[in-house]
Design a protein around this motif. Structure first.
Motif, PDB file in Angstrom:
ATOM      1  N   ALA A  21       0.830  -1.206   0.000  1.00  0.00           N
ATOM      2  CA  ALA A  21       0.000   0.000   0.000  1.00  0.00           C
ATOM      3  C   ALA A  21       0.865   1.256   0.000  1.00  0.00           C
ATOM      4  CB  ALA A  21      -0.935  -0.008   1.205  1.00  0.00           C
ATOM      5  N   TYR A  22       1.924   1.252   0.807  1.00  0.00           N
ATOM      6  CA  TYR A  22       2.815   2.409   0.852  1.00  0.00           C
ATOM      7  C   TYR A  22       3.504   2.620  -0.494  1.00  0.00           C
ATOM      8  CZ  TYR A  22       2.449   2.184   5.991  1.00  0.00           C
ATOM      9  OH  TYR A  22       2.017   2.169   7.288  1.00  0.00           O
ATOM     10  N   LEU A  27       4.182   5.515  -5.729  1.00  0.00           N
ATOM     11  CA  LEU A  27       4.125   5.552  -7.188  1.00  0.00           C
ATOM     12  C   LEU A  27       3.088   6.550  -7.685  1.00  0.00           C
ATOM     13  CD1 LEU A  27       4.486   1.753  -7.988  1.00  0.00           C
ATOM     14  CD2 LEU A  27       6.216   3.550  -8.278  1.00  0.00           C
ATOM     15  N   ALA A  28       1.946   6.643  -7.001  1.00  0.00           N
ATOM     16  CA  ALA A  28       0.919   7.608  -7.386  1.00  0.00           C
ATOM     17  C   ALA A  28       1.422   9.037  -7.219  1.00  0.00           C
ATOM     18  CB  ALA A  28      -0.346   7.384  -6.567  1.00  0.00           C
ATOM     19  N   LEU A  55       3.154  17.707  -1.535  1.00  0.00           N
ATOM     20  CA  LEU A  55       3.711  16.448  -2.035  1.00  0.00           C
ATOM     21  C   LEU A  55       5.092  16.181  -1.454  1.00  0.00           C
ATOM     22  CD1 LEU A  55       2.558  16.508  -5.753  1.00  0.00           C
ATOM     23  CD2 LEU A  55       1.773  14.979  -3.946  1.00  0.00           C
ATOM     24  N   ARG A  56       5.882  17.221  -1.271  1.00  0.00           N
ATOM     25  CA  ARG A  56       7.199  17.047  -0.636  1.00  0.00           C
ATOM     26  C   ARG A  56       7.045  16.472   0.761  1.00  0.00           C
ATOM     27  NH1 ARG A  56       9.405  22.336  -2.531  1.00  0.00           N
ATOM     28  NH2 ARG A  56      10.579  21.766  -4.367  1.00  0.00           N
ATOM     29  N   LYS A  57       6.114  17.059   1.523  1.00  0.00           N
ATOM     30  CA  LYS A  57       5.868  16.563   2.878  1.00  0.00           C
ATOM     31  C   LYS A  57       5.394  15.111   2.832  1.00  0.00           C
ATOM     32  CE  LYS A  57       4.525  20.924   5.031  1.00  0.00           C
ATOM     33  NZ  LYS A  57       3.398  21.675   5.624  1.00  0.00           N
ATOM     34  N   ARG A  58       4.485  14.828   1.906  1.00  0.00           N
ATOM     35  CA  ARG A  58       3.947  13.473   1.797  1.00  0.00           C
ATOM     36  C   ARG A  58       5.036  12.472   1.428  1.00  0.00           C
ATOM     37  NH1 ARG A  58      -1.055  13.402  -2.000  1.00  0.00           N
ATOM     38  NH2 ARG A  58      -0.990  11.198  -1.409  1.00  0.00           N
ATOM     39  N   LEU A  59       5.922  12.845   0.521  1.00  0.00           N
ATOM     40  CA  LEU A  59       7.014  11.942   0.152  1.00  0.00           C
ATOM     41  C   LEU A  59       7.908  11.629   1.344  1.00  0.00           C
ATOM     42  CD1 LEU A  59       8.217  13.051  -3.398  1.00  0.00           C
ATOM     43  CD2 LEU A  59       7.190  10.873  -2.738  1.00  0.00           C
TER      44      LEU A  59
END
Length: 131
Positions: A21-22, A27-28, A55-59
């Motif tokens: 899942a991670y 990839l998304a 997105l940076r934080k999420r990565l």
């Protein structure tokens, strides 16, 4: 309660599915970053820039989620080894730490989902203002 080999082995499918899942999230996000990169080069809009920041934080969070899940998996394997060599006291401690690591990974996952929702609200807000 006596810790047997089958108890830490129960974590294997859970952690494996969590890692899948991670990886799917990663990839998304990578595909989204590539898409936003071209959008940002065309028009350096503020909503796109806000999304990139999220997105940076999420990565970073996903990287940490994966790392902690791997640590949990490794500790579960070490637990099984400790049970095998009959070091029950240490096996219990290591297994407890493994469970804590899995909990941390899941908490990070929850935080990442919250950030994802905020990023979507930014996108929806920018769509709503184009009427």
């Amino acid at each position: 309660m006596e810790l047997t080999l089958s108890i830490p082995a129960l974590l294997f499918p859970a952690i494996s599915l969590t890692m899948l899942a991670y990886n799917a999230r990663y990839l998304a996000i990578a595909a989204l970053i590539r898409s936003l990169h071209s959008k940002y080069e065309e028009s350096a809009s503020e909503p796109v820039l806000q999304q990139v920041r999220k997105l940076r934080k999420r990565l970073t969070i996903i990287k940490n989620m994966q790392a902690v899940a791997i640590v949990s998996f490794l500790l579960a394997v070490i637990t099984m080894f400790l049970i095998y060599i009959e070091k029950g006291f240490w096996a219990n401690i290591v297994f407890g730490v493994s469970l804590l690591a899995l909990m941390v990974s899941l908490i990070l996952s929850l935080i990442e989902v919250q950030l994802s929702t905020k990023a979507l609200s930014i996108q929806l807000k920018s769509i709503g203002t184009k009427k």
